[in-house]
Scaffold this active site. Structure first.
Site, PDB file in Angstrom:
ATOM      1  N   LYS A 125       8.600  26.294 -35.295  1.00 25.27           N
ATOM      2  CA  LYS A 125       8.984  25.365 -34.213  1.00 25.27           C
ATOM      3  C   LYS A 125       9.229  24.007 -34.841  1.00 25.27           C
ATOM      4  O   LYS A 125       8.693  23.716 -35.919  1.00 25.27           O
ATOM      5  CB  LYS A 125       7.860  25.254 -33.181  1.00 25.27           C
ATOM      6  CG  LYS A 125       8.278  24.668 -31.847  1.00 25.27           C
ATOM      7  CD  LYS A 125       8.931  25.688 -30.936  1.00 25.27           C
ATOM      8  CE  LYS A 125       9.501  25.060 -29.684  1.00 25.27           C
ATOM      9  NZ  LYS A 125      10.013  26.078 -28.740  1.00 25.27           N
ATOM     10  N   ASP A 165      15.356  23.773 -27.502  1.00 28.17           N
ATOM     11  CA  ASP A 165      14.172  23.771 -26.634  1.00 28.17           C
ATOM     12  C   ASP A 165      14.370  22.560 -25.725  1.00 28.17           C
ATOM     13  O   ASP A 165      15.513  22.090 -25.561  1.00 28.17           O
ATOM     14  CB  ASP A 165      12.882  23.699 -27.466  1.00 28.17           C
ATOM     15  CG  ASP A 165      11.611  23.895 -26.634  1.00 28.17           C
ATOM     16  OD1 ASP A 165      11.391  25.008 -26.144  1.00 28.17           O
ATOM     17  OD2 ASP A 165      10.843  22.932 -26.452  1.00 28.17           O
TER      18      ASP A 165
HETATM   19  P1  NDP Z   1      15.346  21.479 -20.701  1.00 31.23           P
HETATM   20  O1  NDP Z   1      15.291  20.258 -21.505  1.00 31.23           O
HETATM   21  O2  NDP Z   1      16.676  22.115 -20.413  1.00 31.23           O
HETATM   22  O3  NDP Z   1      14.646  21.230 -19.283  1.00 31.23           O
HETATM   23  C1  NDP Z   1      13.313  20.835 -19.224  1.00 31.23           C
HETATM   24  C2  NDP Z   1      12.962  20.575 -17.766  1.00 31.23           C
HETATM   25  O4  NDP Z   1      11.559  20.340 -17.665  1.00 31.23           O
HETATM   26  C3  NDP Z   1      13.621  19.335 -17.195  1.00 31.23           C
HETATM   27  O5  NDP Z   1      13.831  19.504 -15.829  1.00 31.23           O
HETATM   28  C4  NDP Z   1      12.576  18.259 -17.485  1.00 31.23           C
HETATM   29  O6  NDP Z   1      12.646  17.141 -16.618  1.00 31.23           O
HETATM   30  C5  NDP Z   1      11.301  19.008 -17.226  1.00 31.23           C
HETATM   31  N1  NDP Z   1      10.212  18.419 -18.025  1.00 31.23           N
HETATM   32  C6  NDP Z   1      10.181  18.216 -19.367  1.00 31.23           C
HETATM   33  N2  NDP Z   1       9.041  17.610 -19.733  1.00 31.23           N
HETATM   34  C7  NDP Z   1       8.346  17.416 -18.593  1.00 31.23           C
HETATM   35  C8  NDP Z   1       7.095  16.832 -18.300  1.00 31.23           C
HETATM   36  N3  NDP Z   1       6.311  16.329 -19.272  1.00 31.23           N
HETATM   37  N4  NDP Z   1       6.690  16.831 -17.002  1.00 31.23           N
HETATM   38  C9  NDP Z   1       7.456  17.347 -16.008  1.00 31.23           C
HETATM   39  N5  NDP Z   1       8.675  17.894 -16.232  1.00 31.23           N
HETATM   40  C10 NDP Z   1       9.106  17.944 -17.500  1.00 31.23           C
HETATM   41  O7  NDP Z   1      14.355  22.539 -21.405  1.00 31.23           O
HETATM   42  P2  NDP Z   1      14.286  24.109 -21.260  1.00 31.23           P
HETATM   43  O8  NDP Z   1      14.647  24.509 -19.872  1.00 31.23           O
HETATM   44  O9  NDP Z   1      14.990  24.706 -22.400  1.00 31.23           O
HETATM   45  O10 NDP Z   1      12.715  24.358 -21.520  1.00 31.23           O
HETATM   46  C11 NDP Z   1      11.755  24.401 -20.458  1.00 31.23           C
HETATM   47  C12 NDP Z   1      10.501  25.094 -20.948  1.00 31.23           C
HETATM   48  O11 NDP Z   1      10.836  26.431 -21.353  1.00 31.23           O
HETATM   49  C13 NDP Z   1       9.796  24.473 -22.155  1.00 31.23           C
HETATM   50  O12 NDP Z   1       8.405  24.701 -22.042  1.00 31.23           O
HETATM   51  C14 NDP Z   1      10.330  25.303 -23.314  1.00 31.23           C
HETATM   52  O13 NDP Z   1       9.460  25.271 -24.422  1.00 31.23           O
HETATM   53  C15 NDP Z   1      10.372  26.658 -22.677  1.00 31.23           C
HETATM   54  N6  NDP Z   1      11.239  27.628 -23.333  1.00 31.23           N
HETATM   55  C16 NDP Z   1      12.579  27.379 -23.467  1.00 31.23           C
HETATM   56  C17 NDP Z   1      13.383  28.328 -24.080  1.00 31.23           C
HETATM   57  C18 NDP Z   1      14.866  28.167 -24.143  1.00 31.23           C
HETATM   58  O14 NDP Z   1      15.538  29.130 -24.540  1.00 31.23           O
HETATM   59  N7  NDP Z   1      15.423  27.039 -23.757  1.00 31.23           N
HETATM   60  C19 NDP Z   1      12.819  29.552 -24.683  1.00 31.23           C
HETATM   61  C20 NDP Z   1      11.408  29.740 -24.404  1.00 31.23           C
HETATM   62  C21 NDP Z   1      10.667  28.777 -23.783  1.00 31.23           C
HETATM   63  P3  NDP Z   1      13.095  15.708 -17.204  1.00 31.23           P
HETATM   64  O15 NDP Z   1      14.599  15.807 -17.326  1.00 31.23           O
HETATM   65  O16 NDP Z   1      12.639  14.730 -16.193  1.00 31.23           O
HETATM   66  O17 NDP Z   1      12.403  15.533 -18.551  1.00 31.23           O
END
Ligand code: NDP
Length: 445
Positions: A125, A165
């Site tokens: 990571k 991510d």
């Molecule tokens: P994105 O950046 O596309 O979206 C993240 C979302 O989560 C946004 O809506 C963001 O809001 C919100 N968010 C981020 N940090 C916080 C926080 N501290 N508190 C509240 N909301 C938060 O990321 P992904 O959709 O790719 O990832 C989401 C999750 O899925 C993560 O945990 C990631 O590790 C996990 N994941 C992702 C994978 C992938 O293929 N993308 C694979 C496996 C797991 P804001 O814009 O306000 O920050």
């Protein structure tokens, strides 16, 4: 005291300022006792001591210049945790909260997740405390180029293959790939999540969300139920949340919430296909806030809160770690939630996980439920190696097959160790044994 307890205590002493990493270690180690009792060879080979220590950690300076000429310095990380099963594989996260402990927790989880996919990928990571929010495309590009200038020394298609991510989507992967190609003079599959016309795989953007929904459907299928007609509470509004909603709609469920770090929207009529297309444009192109949804579709926006207070049958946490507290888990249970599939990594605090399991909620932990993303990254690597792309249907079918396989191996391992229906225990044991056996086969490395 048990072997797992001793290793956890040793890790706490060694990593005093890394609470998320210790939380992830505890969550895995606490479920492994029955396996370690049956397999003394693991302790003889000091597998746990080796497993909790990353093979390599790279921390580096990332200097970059703002549009106004000002200089900035961020911190870059790459954790190369375990390569027993293949090249290190895991996403890059760009978010101001990124630190060593968070990187290590994510890389540690990734080892087991990647093992569960059945593909040849090890665990890693990386990321940076850089915040892409509010930055221009030029600033993001200069940051990515600087980040890759150092990272390129440590990655490669047979060594370490990062992906996206939080905060790292198609735009960032493009800038990172361009810089790697320029520095190494190689067009290779060094990153996944690439653009479709330059080596990306169909279904990669959809894969994590689709996979989480496939996993939920499998868990429900195991008890003779399905997602059809269920109301779903989804958090986040990024990549994972968007494609979770899309697949939920295809399975006849009704997603009613989305969130970001400022608050959540509740649309009791359901986020249908047209509204979801609008969200994708808002988030991926205009890069706006979810609050605008409430203004556009005249529904409720609740500032500063998470959506778990909304009643629903299924929950899909898809934002970030520790976003479901114990109290929120209890509220979901009280409101009749039957199934939880963690699209995000470690979104539920340990006491919340215990509450779900005690209440016999079908609970799919992130390392199983969100493995579809990395699995499809693995499929992108295969296509890159063959230099031959597969169709959408072929990749989606393989993804669906992998998610069913993860469900099966987690369910079987849980059953074998007398914890039927506990997918936390099942996923940890199934993921762990493959890695431990490979480490023993490969000698003391
Ligand atoms: P994105 O950046 O596309 O979206 C993240 C979302 O989560 C946004 O809506 C963001 O809001 C919100 N968010 C981020 N940090 C916080 C926080 N501290 N508190 C509240 N909301 C938060 O990321 P992904 O959709 O790719 O990832 C989401 C999750 O899925 C993560 O945990 C990631 O590790 C996990 N994941 C992702 C994978 C992938 O293929 N993308 C694979 C496996 C797991 P804001 O814009 O306000 O920050």
């Amino acid at each position: 005291m048990s072997y797992t307890h001793d290793v956890l205590e040793m890790s706490k002493k060694r990593n005093p300022a890394e609470p998320e990493f210790i939380q992830a270690l505890a969550e895995v180690l606490e479920t492994l006792d029955p396996v370690l009792e049956q397999h003394p060879e693991y302790q003889e080979a000091q597998i746990l001591e080796r497993l909790v220590e990353p093979e390599r950690v790279v921390i580096f300076r990332v200097p970059w210049q703002g549009d106004d000429g000002t200089y900035h310095v961020n911190r870059g990380f790459r954790i190369q945790f375990n390569s027993a099963l293949g090249p290190y594989k895991g996403g890059l996260r760009f978010h101001p909260t990124v630190n060593l402990g968070i990187m290590k927790f994510l890389a540690f989880e990734q080892i087991f997740k990647n093992s569960l996919t059945g593909l040849q990928i090890g665990g890693g990571k990386g990321g940076s405390d850089f915040d892409p929010k509010g930055k221009s495309d030029g600033e993001v590009m200069r940051f990515c180029q600087s980040f890759m200038t150092e990272l390129s020394r440590h990655v490669g298609p047979d060594t370490d293959v990062p992906a996206g991510d939080i905060g790292v989507g198609g735009r960032e992967i493009g800038y990172l790939f361009g810089q790697y190609k320029r520095l190494c003079n190689e067009f290779t599959g060094v990153l996944t999540g690439k653009g479709l016309n330059w080596g990306g795989s169909l279904v990669r953007p959809e894969a994590t969300g689709y996979g989480a929904v496939y996993f939920a459907q499998e868990m429900l299928g195991g008890v003779g139920d399905s997602l059809d007609g269920k109301t779903a509470i989804v958090s986040g509004s990024g990549n994972v949340a968007q494609f979770t909603c899309q697949k939920l709609l295809q399975f006849g469920a009704k997603p009613v919430t989305l969130s970001d770090s400022s608050g959540y929207i509740h649309d009791p009529d359901g986020i249908d296909k047209e509204k979801l297309a609008w969200v994708m444009e808002l988030k991926n192109i205009r890069r706006g806030r979810i609050k605008e949804y409430a203004d556009e579709f005249k529904c409720e926006y609740i500032a500063g809160k998470r959506p778990w207070e909304v009643p629903g049958d299924a929950a899909f946490p898809s934002a970030t770690q520790n976003e479901i507290s114990k109290g929120e888990a209890e509220t979901l249970i009280k409101n009749g939630c039957k199934v939880v599939a963690e699209g995000a990594n470690m979104p539920t605090v340990p006491e919340g996980v215990d509450a779900f399991i005690k209440a016999r909620v079908l609970f799919g932990p992130g390392k199983a439920a969100n493995a579809g993303g990395v699995a499809t990254s693995g499929l992108e690597m295969s296509q890159n190696a063959m230099r031959l792309p597969w169709s959408f249907e072929e990749v989606d079918e393989k993804l669906h097959g992998i998610m069913k396989g993860i469900y099966r191996s987690s369910a079987d391992a849980a059953q074998r160790y007398h914890q039927a229906g506990n997918f936390v225990v099942g996923a940890n044991i199934a993921g762990f044994m493959k890695v431990a056996d490979a480490m023993i086969d490969q000698g003391l490395v």
